[in-house]
Write an enzyme that holds these catalytic residues in place. Structure first.
Site, PDB file in Angstrom:
ATOM      1  N   ARG A 131     -81.144  -1.703   6.697  1.00 21.72           N
ATOM      2  CA  ARG A 131     -79.983  -2.508   7.162  1.00 21.72           C
ATOM      3  C   ARG A 131     -79.827  -3.782   6.329  1.00 21.72           C
ATOM      4  NH1 ARG A 131     -80.150   1.550   9.012  1.00 21.72           N
ATOM      5  NH2 ARG A 131     -79.964   2.219  11.170  1.00 21.72           N
ATOM      6  N   SER A 164     -76.435  -1.301  17.761  1.00 22.12           N
ATOM      7  CA  SER A 164     -77.787  -1.827  18.001  1.00 22.12           C
ATOM      8  C   SER A 164     -77.758  -3.345  17.873  1.00 22.12           C
ATOM      9  CB  SER A 164     -78.770  -1.258  16.981  1.00 22.12           C
ATOM     10  OG  SER A 164     -78.740   0.136  17.052  1.00 22.12           O
ATOM     11  N   GLU A 174     -79.796  -7.908  15.179  1.00 24.30           N
ATOM     12  CA  GLU A 174     -79.273  -7.227  13.986  1.00 24.30           C
ATOM     13  C   GLU A 174     -77.822  -7.656  13.756  1.00 24.30           C
ATOM     14  OE1 GLU A 174     -79.965  -2.928  13.683  1.00 24.30           O
ATOM     15  OE2 GLU A 174     -78.027  -2.755  12.696  1.00 24.30           O
TER      16      GLU A 174
END
Ligand SMILES: Cc1cc2nc3c(=O)[nH]c(=O)nc-3n(C[C@H](O)[C@H](O)[C@H](O)COP(=O)(O)OP(=O)(O)OC[C@H]3O[C@@H](n4cnc5c(N)ncnc54)[C@H](O)[C@@H]3O)c2cc1C
Length: 344
Positions: A162, A236, A340
């Site tokens: 990510r 998420s 995140e």
């Protein structure tokens, strides 16, 4: 073409559906617009936004928000390889559906991920054993600092979990991505190692195709994730923590004391003696799966996702819920959860 809107309401531009305005919204449709936009910004605070599916607006944004509506797609072939040069404003899932229909392999495991092509490179989106980095060939951008176009190859993007070079503190919002080139294949190259994907795909009697893999993945996603156009979320919300071995052992000891010796703490071993622990497991174990905090909630089917379940949540309610989750996980396991989702 450049479109400018002052005091633009961005509720429709973030999937968490938070009410926030920006001082100036600038949408562009071609590369030629970027030198002009660079002059328009002229030292003002600005951010670059895609589909807003990884963003939490914590307040109104007192600055310029740039958005790409570059939507053209160019296709080139070299033997089995297919090179798709995709405008940064193209919706990823629409692109993936088109590729699967055309029989191009490579993107199918990323089916159902909201957002646009530009962000797929910034975020190095990933799901079901595939990351964007596996298929990104190069990324073309306009450098808003040096006012010139620049193309980065895969290695130069410094992709990680990510993560990409575009997220570094010194490069953040410096590069407006205009095109992402994906390298796909006409040869069957399925990636079915993740979870029970192989079983699902092989159990059908239809011909083996990228579309079949896509459908299996969409079914699995729909069973646990909130539908993006029905319930506000940013996917998420937390990263899976990566901890040293002794922290992992501490989590195991605590869990064995509390839930018995059979309690298995899921883990993925990483290089340098590090262990990744699923944040969803930690959140569930502290009893927060399905927890409701006013208009915000921990999604009852996947606790990694915070939702605006009534559509009326304020940014503060989401921030309060974030703090509740972080504190409970820390108090129970001594593990620090990191968001995140970008907080703007
Ligand atoms: C229900 C749901 C499920 C999700 N599932 C997944 C998943 O399985 N896997 C996964 O990886 N992610 C997932 N996500 C997160 C999200 O979809 C991805 O991070 C996606 O890439 C964000 O795309 P976006 O266009 O909405 O980008 P935004 O959220 O708008 O922006 C993300 C970042 O990209 C930058 N950016 C966007 N466009 C450009 C551009 N043209 N030039 C330069 N920078 C740009 C922004 O500045 C920001 O830093 C999910 C989100 C939701 C809501």
């Amino acid at each position: 073409m450049i479109t400018k809107i002052e005091n633009h309401p961005m509720r429709g531009n973030n999937t968490m559906r938070i009410d926030a305005d920006c001082s100036l919204w600038i949408d562009f449709t071609s590369e030629e617009d970027l030198p002009v936009i660079s002059q328009l910004i002229d030292g003002k605070p600005y951010i670059i936004l895609g589909g807003g599916s990884n963003v939490l607006f914590t307040a109104d944004y007192n600055g310029v928000v740039l958005h790409s509506s570059i939507l053209d797609i160019n296709v080139a072939f070299n033997n089995d390889k297919v090179y798709l040069k995709v405008g940064s404003g193209v919706n990823m899932d629409t692109l993936i559906e088109q590729c699967c229909k055309a029989g191009y392999w490579g993107l199918e495991n990323l089916s159902g991920i909201p957002g646009e092509a530009g962000a797929s490179a910034v975020q190095n989106i990933g799901a079901y054993g595939v990351e964007a980095k596996d298929i990104i060939y190069e990324v073309r951008c306009y450098d808003l600092l040096q006012n010139k176009f620049v193309t980065f190859n895969n290695a130069q993007c410094e992709f990680d979990y990510r993560w990409s070079m575009f997220k570094r503190d010194d490069t953040r919002y410096r590069y407006a991505i205009t095109y992402v080139t994906f390298e796909l294949s006409q040869k069957a190259e399925p990636k079915l190692e993740y979870s029970n994907l192989k079983e699902k795909v092989l159990s059908t009697t239809d011909g083996f195709s990228p579309m079949l893999v896509r459908q299996a993945i969409l079914d699995m996603r729909n069973a646990k994730l909130p539908a993006v156009d029905e319930i506000g979320s940013a996917g998420s919300f937390f990263k899976n923590p990566v901890v040293p071995q002794d922290s992992y052992k501490r989590v195991c000891d605590i869990s064995h004391k509390k839930w018995g010796i059979d309690c298995h703490v899921p883990n993925y071993l990483l290089p340098e003696n590090k262990v990744k622990i699923p944040a969803a497991w930690l959140i569930e174990k502290v009893g927060l799966k399905g927890y409701v905090h006013g208009n915000a909630a921990v999604w009852h089917l996947q606790p990694l996702v915070l939702v605006n379940h009534t559509g009326k949540a304020s940014a503060d309610e989401i921030l309060e819920l974030e703090a509740i989750v972080k504190n409970r996980v820390f108090d129970e396991f001594g593990i620090i959860l990191e968001a995140e989702v970008d907080h703007v």
